[in-house]
Write an enzyme that holds these catalytic residues in place. Structure first.
Site, PDB file in Angstrom:
ATOM      1  N   HIS A 298       9.010  43.558 -27.465  1.00 15.91           N
ATOM      2  CA  HIS A 298       7.552  43.626 -27.517  1.00 15.91           C
ATOM      3  C   HIS A 298       7.013  42.510 -26.638  1.00 15.91           C
ATOM      4  CE1 HIS A 298       8.821  40.709 -30.545  1.00 15.91           C
ATOM      5  NE2 HIS A 298       7.737  40.045 -30.178  1.00 15.91           N
ATOM      6  N   SER A 300       4.591  39.202 -26.368  1.00 15.94           N
ATOM      7  CA  SER A 300       4.008  38.171 -27.220  1.00 15.94           C
ATOM      8  C   SER A 300       4.207  36.839 -26.504  1.00 15.94           C
ATOM      9  CB  SER A 300       4.698  38.199 -28.598  1.00 15.94           C
ATOM     10  OG  SER A 300       4.186  37.197 -29.444  1.00 15.94           O
ATOM     11  N   HIS A 440      21.789  30.240 -54.530  1.00 19.70           N
ATOM     12  CA  HIS A 440      20.758  30.368 -53.500  1.00 19.70           C
ATOM     13  C   HIS A 440      21.074  29.395 -52.370  1.00 19.70           C
ATOM     14  CE1 HIS A 440      19.303  27.216 -56.235  1.00 19.70           C
ATOM     15  NE2 HIS A 440      18.729  26.681 -55.169  1.00 19.70           N
ATOM     16  N   SER A 442      20.382  26.770 -49.027  1.00 21.57           N
ATOM     17  CA  SER A 442      19.561  25.706 -48.461  1.00 21.57           C
ATOM     18  C   SER A 442      20.479  24.802 -47.630  1.00 21.57           C
ATOM     19  CB  SER A 442      18.832  24.925 -49.557  1.00 21.57           C
ATOM     20  OG  SER A 442      17.844  24.092 -48.977  1.00 21.57           O
TER      21      SER A 442
END
Length: 764
Positions: A298, A300, A440, A442
């Protein structure tokens, strides 16, 4: 090592691999990228369990036929080698899903590749393919950009494909053009700023006008991670969001960073409201200049970034293994059931030198593991614990370590500190590694130290990893002391830069070394009777604004003036550098001096600036005896140069004025006449030449562009930049007036600005 599952040999200088490699029955992942391999051992075909093989960025010109024996292979990457042909035995890779062959010298490929039952992507970009089997030419999973398909070689008859592919138009844009047309035929475009674009035939169904501009980087526009470095200015392509029927090739020129081990260069772009990195390939333009090549999905904003090597994979519900290609021993194991839907995860690893850590802590035995950053798409947590493996800190083994000194640290942005989570997890230690489970992702870091409050020390160490040691310089042009060059340079570039500049400039020694973050704002303030002598877009309350990027020039040239009497004595002023953006209330010099002494002082350095004493014969006399009519050179939309602006330009030319005059088209005969008529008055010669030319150009389009071009051709880039700055400021004021009167819609806001953006029109 018969139980070895992953072997990572990337970023070395290997010229060959041993035959014994074929005796690793459990090997599933082999990475030997960025080496010097010229051949492969036939025993490689005996690795019946191998699933991922990455041999990109080597010197391979052939493949052994035995490679067809890798019956379990899922992914094969042979990009950026010297392959001229492929063995027919590749048809035996019945499990292959991904085959990457871009940036080689392939003139043909076996038709049997089209019959691989599980192949979902075949990357053949940037080869020498002039013909292709029909099965592959029409296959949707094949990428072919950058090949001379249909072109006849000197000794080979034309292919029937040639009739289907017309010659692609080529455009070379000059600096005064900011748009160009694209038709369904496609085209190859080279912009004045050095950017290349390739629109394949059929990329657009209807003609479209493409606009572009090159923007100076600033914090609100440039998204950088903690360990990223910016390598280019920002390219904006419009209309934003337009969808092409085929990917558009984009090449951005940049200077490669010196430190490239375990780092990679990518093109970063904005899509909707988020930034992402495109698959990027490097092509050499010159020894110190490279192209970053990508396919633009695209239009941009685009920029080139250096980042730590990122390894990514798609985690299916049945689980998988993710390994670091640059740091052996760092891996993440996803068990079955960790996710219900496939999700994409990525890892980056950063090392810290042991000497820096020991100097920071004052502890000779302190050590840390590589710093691990894990990220993912989808829900924040996994359904089953994920096992993370990190190497133990350097010099520490599982048999000799003192567990009370081992700390696992965790950081979750945007928190300010690192947390010690050693007591919250179960650390499983082997001789070389530590394993723990998380739900999770990090940042994770293993520390080995006798210190107790490790979190605060980790924050300081992490800052040290991201800081650049720089020096600030302020030089004055030898033949025009009112022209001041300000620059912020990494410490290792100071000597070479000064050697290049001191032929034309002089000034004090560079400042003491200071430390700055990538993308950090700072400003320069002229003090003690010296002021900036221009209305500039980067000047706020008389302060010149900067943003530090370690691989860009960080240089600005300004003209200064003084309200003091230079005829009585020289003016001894100074320029001071401060961290941060220019404050709303700019402090007076005395207050600023007091602020320098505080613990959190924003002051970085002060360098002297001296404007020499003027004799009466040297006093500026611009405007004295000037009988010319008021003059505006240019137009409202592209910008005016007023009489005052031209006087300022005349005051900067000095002995260079005859060269500028000849480039402006002034005849040599007229040049001699001006010299004779004003033979004792250099200022009069310059003023008469410039204003006589400007009067002849009144009402003519492109006059200002001619002046800028003449200045550049005369090696007066400094004056040309000043003229451009004046024009840019005038255009902004003109657009602001139009917007205030409601005669034109407001331009869309740049990314990162707080102004709302109007919706873009739908594309046909």
């Amino acid at each position: 090592m018969r139980g070895l599952g992953a072997l990572l040999l990337s970023h070395n200088c290997l010229s060959e691999l041993p035959e014994a490699l074929g005796a690793l029955p459990a090997l599933t992942f082999l990475a030997v990228t960025h080496n010097c391999l010229q051949t492969l051992p036939p025993a490689l075909g005996a690795l019946s369990t191998l699933q991922r093989l990455d041999l990109s960025q080597n010197l391979l010109d052939t493949l052994p036929p035995e490679i067809g024996g890798l019956g379990s292979l899922l992914e094969l990457n042979l990009a950026s080698n010297r392959l001229q042909s492929l063995p027919a035995s590749l048809a035996g890779l019945r499990s292959l899903r991904l085959l990457v062959l871009h940036s080689n010298l392939l003139a043909s490929v076996p038709a049997s590749l089209a019959r691989l039952p599980l192949l979902t992507r075949l990357d053949l970009r940037d080869n020498q393919l002039r013909d292709l089997p029909p099965e592959l030419l029409d296959a949707p999973f094949v990428r072919l950009q950058g090949n001379p398909l249909g072109e006849a070689s000197p000794d080979v008859p034309s292919s029937p494909v040639a009739a289907l592919i017309p010659e692609m138009p080529r455009l070379f844009l000059t600096s005064d053009l900011d748009s160009f047309p694209v038709t369904p035929r496609g085209c190859s475009v080279t912009l004045a700023c050095g950017v290349r674009l390739q629109f394949p035939a059929g990329a657009t169904a209807t003609p479209i006008t493409i606009r572009y501009r090159l923007l100076l980087p600033e914090p609100g526009l440039v998204p950088l991670g903690p360990h990223d470095a910016l390598l280019s200015h920002v390219l904006e392509l419009q209309p934003h969001g337009v969808a092409f029927q085929q990917d558009v090739g984009l090449w951005l020129l940049f200077t490669p960073p010196r430190a490239r081990r375990c780092r990679e260069v990518v093109v970063r772009t904005r899509n909707d409201n988020s930034w992402g990195d495109l698959e990027t390939y490097l092509e050499e333009e010159a020894p110190q200049r490279l192209w970053a090549h990508c396919q633009a999905p695209h239009f941009s904003w685009f920029l080139v970034v250096s980042r730590p090597v990122s390894n990514a994979c798609l985690v299916p519900p049945e689980g998988t293994l993710l390994c670091s290609s640059g740091h052996p021993g760092v891996k993440v194991i996803f068990p079955p059931g960790a996710t219900e839907e496939p999700r994409r995860v990525s890892m980056q690893v950063v090392r810290m030198a042991g000497r820096e850590l020991q100097a920071l802590l004052g502890e000779p035995e302190a050590a840390v593991s590589p710093l691990l950053c894990l990220s993912q798409s989808g829900p924040p947590s996994f359904l089953q614990p994920v096992t993370v493996q990190l190497p133990l800190p350097s010099g520490v083994t599982g048999l000799s370590l003192d567990r009370s000194r081992l700390h696992l640290l965790y950081w979750a942005p945007p928190a300010a500190t690192w947390d010690d989570i050693t007591a919250q997890v179960v650390l499983e230690l082997t001789h070389l590694y530590a394993r723990f489970q998380v739900t999770h992702f990090s940042w994770y870091w293993l520390w080995y130290t006798t210190k107790n409050c490790v979190g605060g020390l980790a924050r300081k160490a992490w800052e040290r990893l991201r800081l650049h040691r720089v020096n600030l310089i302020a030089l004055q042009r030898r033949r025009d002391p009112e022209q001041v060059l300000l620059q912020c340079l990494p410490r290792n570039k100071v000597d070479a830069t000064l050697r290049r500049l001191l032929e034309r400039y002089r000034g004090p020694e560079p400042s003491d070394t200071v430390e700055m973050f990538e993308g950090e704002e700072f400003f320069a303030a002229f003090e003690r009777g010296i002021n900036v002598d221009a209305d500039r877009p980067d000047c706020v309350e008389g302060r010149i604004c900067f943003v530090f990027y370690s691989h860009l020039k960080n240089v600005k040239e300004v003209y200064v003036t003084t309200t003091l009497d230079r005829e009585a004595q020289a003016v001894r002023g100074q320029v001071s550098f401060y961290r941060g953006a220019v404050p709303v209330q700019v402090p007076e010099e005395a207050e600023a001096a007091r602020q320098r002494k505080g613990a959190d002082a924003l002051w970085m350095a002060t360098l002297p600036i001296k404007l020499p004493r003027l004799r009466s014969s040297e006093e500026p006399r611009w405007g004295a005896g000037l009988s010319l009519a008021p003059l505006n050179l240019g137009d409202a939309e592209t910008g005016f140069l007023t009489q005052s602006n031209l006087l300022s330009v005349a005051g900067r030319l000095g002995p260079d004025w005859p060269t500028v005059a000849l480039h402006l088209g002034v005849s040599y005969r007229e040049l001699q006449r001006i010299r004779h008529e004003f033979r004792d008055d250099l200022d009069g010669q310059i003023r008469h030449m410039l204003f006589s030319w400007a009067e002849r150009q009144a009402g003519q389009p492109g006059a200002v562009g001619l002046l800028v071009q003449a200045l550049e051709q005369s090696d007066r880039q400094d004056v040309a930049e000043e003229v451009r700055t004046v024009l840019e400021l005038g255009c902004r004021k003109y657009q602001d007036r139009i917007q205030r009167t409601g005669l034109a819609p407001k331009d869309p806001a740049l990314p990162g600005s707080s102004a709302p953006q109007p919706p873009e029109p739908a594309q046909a």
